[in-house]
Design an enzyme around this catalytic site. Structure first.
Site, short mmCIF file in Angstrom:
data_model
loop_
_atom_site.label_atom_id
_atom_site.label_comp_id
_atom_site.label_asym_id
_atom_site.label_seq_id
_atom_site.Cartn_x
_atom_site.Cartn_y
_atom_site.Cartn_z
N TYR A 54 31.71 38.38 56.94
CA TYR A 54 30.62 38.33 55.83
C TYR A 54 30.10 40.01 55.51
O TYR A 54 29.80 40.75 56.20
CB TYR A 54 29.25 37.62 56.25
N GLU A 56 27.91 40.86 52.56
CA GLU A 56 27.25 41.05 51.48
C GLU A 56 26.67 42.49 51.36
O GLU A 56 26.22 43.24 52.24
CB GLU A 56 25.86 40.30 51.67
N ASP A 202 38.47 42.51 27.54
CA ASP A 202 38.71 41.58 28.82
C ASP A 202 40.24 41.84 28.72
O ASP A 202 40.93 41.23 27.99
CB ASP A 202 38.34 40.38 28.42
N THR A 229 41.11 39.91 35.10
CA THR A 229 41.73 39.11 36.41
C THR A 229 42.46 40.09 37.15
O THR A 229 43.01 41.08 36.44
CB THR A 229 42.40 37.88 36.01
N LYS A 232 47.27 37.91 37.11
CA LYS A 232 48.33 38.03 35.95
C LYS A 232 49.42 38.72 35.97
O LYS A 232 49.98 38.95 36.84
CB LYS A 232 47.42 37.64 34.70
N ARG A 238 44.46 36.16 43.49
CA ARG A 238 43.34 35.35 42.30
C ARG A 238 42.18 36.18 42.51
O ARG A 238 41.59 36.40 43.61
CB ARG A 238 43.28 33.93 42.48
C1 PLP Z 1 42.44 34.25 32.39
C2 PLP Z 1 41.44 34.76 31.79
C3 PLP Z 1 40.05 34.90 32.19
C4 PLP Z 1 39.76 33.80 33.13
O1 PLP Z 1 40.01 34.24 34.45
P1 PLP Z 1 39.67 33.00 35.72
O2 PLP Z 1 40.42 33.80 36.69
O3 PLP Z 1 40.66 31.87 35.47
O4 PLP Z 1 38.25 32.91 35.70
C5 PLP Z 1 39.27 35.54 31.41
N1 PLP Z 1 39.46 36.05 30.46
C6 PLP Z 1 40.73 36.20 29.84
C7 PLP Z 1 40.95 36.87 28.58
C8 PLP Z 1 41.79 35.42 30.51
O5 PLP Z 1 42.92 35.39 29.60
#
Ligand code: PLP
Length: 420
Positions: A54, A56, A202, A229, A232, A238
C-alpha cells in the site's frame, strides 16, 4: 520460483483458462486497434510482489511506512514519462486506467456545470469525452465538434471556433478512439487561447506513435494537459497517466487523483509502467512505431485498390475505419462475426453520423499495433487486407470461411507472442 507451476498446482481452473487464452492469443490475429502485446519485462513487473504494498500518497509523502522501493519505482515512472513527451513538466502515473485519468482532469479543473468542447462520439471521440451514458455527463456539460468532410477526415475548425465562442468551454478537448488523421494542434491552441480555455489532448490511442516520434507531440504546440492510457500503442500495462505543462496544474491533478478519486496506487502496475516507458525511449521502439504506420498504409493501399470505402479516405496513424455497408453490403456486426470465425479479431464501429444502431453499426475499426509487435510487415498486412475483403464478401459462406481460417492460423502461428 516457477510462478506458472504454482498457479497450475494451486488453481487448475484459473490455470486452464489462462492456457486457453494463450492459445487464443497465439493462433488468433489481433486487429483490435486499442490492443497490443506487452514485453516479458512488463509482464514480470506486473506479476511481481509490488502488488503487496500500500502506498497512498506520492513519492516522499506517503501515509504508510516501508516506501523505500515504491518511491524508487514511482519516481522512475514519472521521470521516464516526462522525458518521453518533451514539454511535459508534471506526470501523475497513478490513474488506474484511461477513463479515470480523464475523470480526474475534469474534477481537477472544472466546477459542476462547466463546459467541455470535445469531438463528437460518432466522429471518433471517446465515451469518456462526455457520452450521455457516463456519470461525467451528469456533472459537466459536453458540447461537440465534428469532421468537416468525412472523405478527407479534416476537422471542422471553423465550426469548432464558432461553438467555442458561443459556449465558452473551460476545456477544449482533442483526441479520439476512432479517427485516423493527424490533428492540427496549433489551431486547437489558438482557439483555446481566444476563448480562455485549457487545451487538453487525450492521446490514448496514439501515445506510442508520439513517443516513437512518428506523430506530433501536443506539448510542442502549447497544450496544457495530456492524458493517455498506457496499454495501447504505448505497449505497457493496462493503466492511465496525466501529464501537464505546469506545476500548478500538476498539483491540482495530484490532489484530485489521490485522495480525491482513488486510494492506494497499484504499485505492480506502476512498476510495469516504468518498464514500458523505458522501453518506449529507445531506437527500437521508434522503428516499431514507424512500422505500425507503414503497415496501416499497406492496408490502406490494398483497400483503396479494391474500392473499399475508408472513413477519412485512409490513415495517418495505426487505425482504419471502414464503411462495411457501402463497401460490401454487409453490416459491421456481420463482418466482425465472420472475421471471428477465421480467427481475425477486430470490432464493429459506428461511422460518422451512422444511421444504424450502435449494436450493429455500419463500420468496422481495425489497427496494426498488436500484429506489428509480433513482427508483421507490409507483406503480411497486405494479405490481411485481402483476407478481410474476402471474408466480408463471403460472410455467409461457411465453407469459404473455414478455408480462410486455416490459412490465417498457419500464418499467425509463425509469429510468436512476446512472453509466451
Ligand atoms: C481507450 C481510451 C480511453 C479509456 O481507456 P480505459 O483504459 O478503457 O479506461 C480513453 N480515451 C480514449 C481516447 C481512448 O481511446
Amino acid at each position: 520460483m516457477d510462478l506458472r507451476a504454482a498457479l497450475e498446482k494451486e488453481d487448475p481452473q484459473v490455470y486452464s483458462a489462462l492456457c486457453g487464452e494463450e492459445k487464443r492469443q497465439l493462433e488468433g490475429m489481433e486487429l483490435v486497434a486499442s490492443e497490443n502485446y506487452v514485453s516479458p519485462a512488463v509482464l514480470a513487473a506486473l506479476g511481481s510482489i509490488f502488488t503487496n504494498k500500500y502506498s497512498e500518497g506520492y513519492p516522499g509523502k506517503r501515509y504508510y511506512g516501508g516506501q523505500k522501493y515504491t518511491d524508487i519505482i514511482e519516481s522512475l515512472a514519472i521521470e521516464r514519462v516526462i522525458k518521453l513527451f518533451p514539454g511535459a513538466k508534471t506526470a501523475n502515473v497513478q490513474p488506474h486506467s484511461g477513463c479515470p485519468a480523464n475523470e480526474g482532469v475534469y474534477h481537477a479543473v472544472l466546477e459542476p456545470g462547466d463546459t467541455v468542447l470535445g469531438m463528437d462520439l460518432s466522429h471518433g471521440g471517446h465515451l469518456s469525452h462526455g457520452h450521455p451514458v457516463t456519470k461525467m455527463a451528469k456533472l459537466f456539460r459536453f458540447v461537440r465538434y465534428k469532421m468537416k468532410d468525412i472523405e478527407t477526415g479534416e476537422i471542422d475548425y471553423d465550426e469548432l471556433r464558432e461553438v467555442a465562442l458561443e459556449e465558452k468551454p473551460k476545456i477544449i478537448l482533442a483526441g479520439f478512439s476512432a479517427y485516423s488523421r493527424e490533428l492540427d494542434y496549433k489551431k486547437f491552441r489558438e482557439i483555446a487561447d481566444e476563448v480562455g480555455a485549457l487545451a487538453m489532448m487525450d492521446m490514448a490511442h496514439i501515445a506510442g506513435l508520439i513517443a516513437g516520434k512518428q506523430l506530433q507531440n501536443p506539448f510542442e504546440f502549447g497544450f496544457d494537459i495530456v492524458t493517455s492510457t498506457t496499454h495501447k500503442t504505448l505497449r505497457g500495462p493496462r493503466g492511465g497517466i496525466i501529464l501537464t505543462n505546469s506545476e500548478e496544474l500538476g498539483g491540482k491533478i495530484n490532489k484530485t487523483i489521490f485522495p480525491g478519486l482513488q486510494g492506494g496506487p497499484h504499485m505492480n502496475n506502476i512498476a510495469a509502467k516504468a518498464v514500458a516507458f523505458g522501453e518506449a525511449d529507445t531506437p527500437e521502439f521508434q522503428m516499431y512505431a514507424q512500422q505500425v504506420i507503414k503497415n496501416a498504409k499497406a492496408m490502406e493501399n490494398e483497400f483503396a485498390k479494391n474500392n473499399v470505402r475508408m472513413i477519412a479516405g485512409g490513415t495517418d496513424n495505426h487505425l482504419l475505419l471502414i464503411d462495411a455497408v457501402s463497401s460490401w453490403d454487409a453490416t459491421g456486426g456481420e463482418v466482425e462475426t465472420a472475421l471471428d470465425k477465421v480467427h481475425m479479431t477486430l470490432n464493429k464501429n459506428a461511422i460518422a453520423d451512422d444511421p444504424r444502431s450502435p449494436f450493429d453499426p455500419s463500420g468496422i475499426r481495425l489497427g496494426t499495433p498488436a500484429m506489428t509487435t509480433r513482427g508483421f510487415t507490409e507483406k503480411e498486412f497486405t494479405q490481411v487486407a485481402q483476407w478481410i475483403i474476402a471474408v466480408a464478401k463471403n460472410h455467409a459462406d461457411d465453407a469459404k470461411l473455414a478455408e480462410i481460417a486455416e490459412e490465417v492460423k498457419t500464418l499467425t502461428a509463425r509469429f510468436p507472442v512476446p512472453g509466451m
